[in-house]
Scaffold this motif. Sequence first.
Motif, PDB file in Angstrom:
ATOM      1  N   LEU A 182      62.979  22.749 -12.221  1.00 18.60           N
ATOM      2  CA  LEU A 182      62.854  21.460 -12.895  1.00 18.60           C
ATOM      3  C   LEU A 182      61.624  21.482 -13.795  1.00 18.60           C
ATOM      4  CD1 LEU A 182      63.563  19.259  -9.774  1.00 18.60           C
ATOM      5  CD2 LEU A 182      65.097  19.499 -11.717  1.00 18.60           C
ATOM      6  N   GLY A 183      61.674  20.724 -14.887  1.00 17.66           N
ATOM      7  CA  GLY A 183      60.572  20.675 -15.835  1.00 17.66           C
ATOM      8  C   GLY A 183      59.792  19.379 -15.760  1.00 17.66           C
ATOM      9  N   VAL A 184      58.473  19.498 -15.898  1.00 19.83           N
ATOM     10  CA  VAL A 184      57.577  18.335 -15.922  1.00 19.83           C
ATOM     11  C   VAL A 184      56.723  18.440 -17.177  1.00 19.83           C
ATOM     12  CG1 VAL A 184      55.737  17.099 -14.730  1.00 19.83           C
ATOM     13  CG2 VAL A 184      57.533  18.227 -13.408  1.00 19.83           C
ATOM     14  N   GLU A 191      51.098  16.096  -9.802  1.00 21.26           N
ATOM     15  CA  GLU A 191      51.047  15.876  -8.351  1.00 21.26           C
ATOM     16  C   GLU A 191      52.078  14.844  -7.913  1.00 21.26           C
ATOM     17  OE1 GLU A 191      49.420  17.630  -6.221  1.00 21.26           O
ATOM     18  OE2 GLU A 191      48.561  18.861  -7.825  1.00 21.26           O
ATOM     19  N   ALA A 192      52.289  13.821  -8.730  1.00 18.19           N
ATOM     20  CA  ALA A 192      53.324  12.828  -8.398  1.00 18.19           C
ATOM     21  C   ALA A 192      54.711  13.458  -8.420  1.00 18.19           C
ATOM     22  CB  ALA A 192      53.251  11.655  -9.376  1.00 18.19           C
ATOM     23  N   ARG A 198      59.071  16.780  -2.876  1.00 18.21           N
ATOM     24  CA  ARG A 198      58.919  17.080  -1.451  1.00 18.21           C
ATOM     25  C   ARG A 198      59.554  15.986  -0.603  1.00 18.21           C
ATOM     26  NH1 ARG A 198      53.401  18.327  -2.910  1.00 18.21           N
ATOM     27  NH2 ARG A 198      53.104  20.583  -3.116  1.00 18.21           N
ATOM     28  N   SER A 199      59.353  14.746  -0.989  1.00 21.48           N
ATOM     29  CA  SER A 199      59.958  13.642  -0.253  1.00 21.48           C
ATOM     30  C   SER A 199      61.478  13.698  -0.299  1.00 21.48           C
ATOM     31  CB  SER A 199      59.462  12.313  -0.824  1.00 21.48           C
ATOM     32  OG  SER A 199      60.100  11.221  -0.201  1.00 21.48           O
ATOM     33  N   LEU A 200      62.017  14.100  -1.450  1.00 17.02           N
ATOM     34  CA  LEU A 200      63.474  14.185  -1.593  1.00 17.02           C
ATOM     35  C   LEU A 200      64.064  15.222  -0.651  1.00 17.02           C
ATOM     36  CD1 LEU A 200      66.138  13.541  -3.075  1.00 17.02           C
ATOM     37  CD2 LEU A 200      65.492  15.267  -4.779  1.00 17.02           C
ATOM     38  N   ARG A 254      62.735  10.461 -12.574  1.00 15.77           N
ATOM     39  CA  ARG A 254      62.752   9.321 -13.502  1.00 15.77           C
ATOM     40  C   ARG A 254      62.358   8.031 -12.791  1.00 15.77           C
ATOM     41  NH1 ARG A 254      67.359  12.011 -15.666  1.00 15.77           N
ATOM     42  NH2 ARG A 254      68.750  10.706 -14.384  1.00 15.77           N
ATOM     43  N   GLN A 255      62.824   7.850 -11.551  1.00 21.99           N
ATOM     44  CA  GLN A 255      62.462   6.653 -10.792  1.00 21.99           C
ATOM     45  C   GLN A 255      60.964   6.609 -10.469  1.00 21.99           C
ATOM     46  OE1 GLN A 255      65.023   6.698  -7.373  1.00 21.99           O
ATOM     47  NE2 GLN A 255      66.884   6.243  -8.562  1.00 21.99           N
ATOM     48  N   ALA A 256      60.333   7.789 -10.409  1.00 20.74           N
ATOM     49  CA  ALA A 256      58.887   7.851 -10.168  1.00 20.74           C
ATOM     50  C   ALA A 256      58.079   7.648 -11.442  1.00 20.74           C
ATOM     51  CB  ALA A 256      58.531   9.192  -9.527  1.00 20.74           C
TER      52      ALA A 256
END
Length: 282
Positions: A182-184, A191-192, A198-200, A254-256
């Motif tokens: 995945l790309g950021v 970090e977010a 990780r939560s997913l 996207r939700q984050a």
Amino acid sequence: MEQLQAFWSGLPDLSGIVIHFGVTLAILVIGWAVSNLLGRWMRHIADRSARIDPTIVPMIRSVTVWAVRIVVLLAVLARLGVQTASLVAMLGASALAIGLALQGTLQNFAAGIMLLVLRPVRAGEFVSIGSQGSGTVDEIGLFMTRFVQVDGIQILLPNTLVWGSPITNYSRNKTRRLDIMLGVRYDDDLEAALATLRSLIDRHDDILADPAPQVMVMEYRDSTIMVNVRAWALAEKYWDVYFDLQRRAPQALRQAGLRTPIPLREVQSIPVSSQKDKTVNA
């Protein structure tokens, strides 16, 4: 009358001949039916028993059925007065000549035996056979192996190609690892993004806790930071988990509040007067 009686007495016993041929025909029919029943019985036992590998059933069934049929044919020929000893010798010589003429076929037979003994592939496993193709193993026969591709197309490969090619078995181990990139964006909160992913995967029911899943920064590209999601799942659920994460991971980012990375280029505008001054000075 005496000559007529002598003629009738010289004729063979027709009733005995009919009975003899009837018994011979009954042996042939019953023996052939027994061979078919024995083959179906072996397949039925294999289907009901969890201890019997379904891979070896077709070959053992074929060998058993034809062994019974050959014995029946020899018994029928013996009742008809054929010298079976000389016939067996003749068949042996013929088999030698046929074997020399069909060396490739015998190689397929030998490769089939090796596949059954060492069992690099088994019925029901999804494998890739070098450059020959990939699919689920349906049956390993005496000379050919049958595969079914994911699109339902059936592939028949000679056993020598299967045995002589690199075999990648995707089903032998109980678990498989999946990797999703995945790309950021550089100007987003990295970090977010890592915490969201990780939560997913921690909340996913089909992702195994051991080995522990990982979310790692893998590389830096022109306008994107590539993040790798690495997790383990059961082999039979691998594609379900893979496609589910491919759908849910971008949605979670996207939700984050993270934006979808797109290629960015920086364009600088130089005034025309500056270009002329550079040219005059030169």
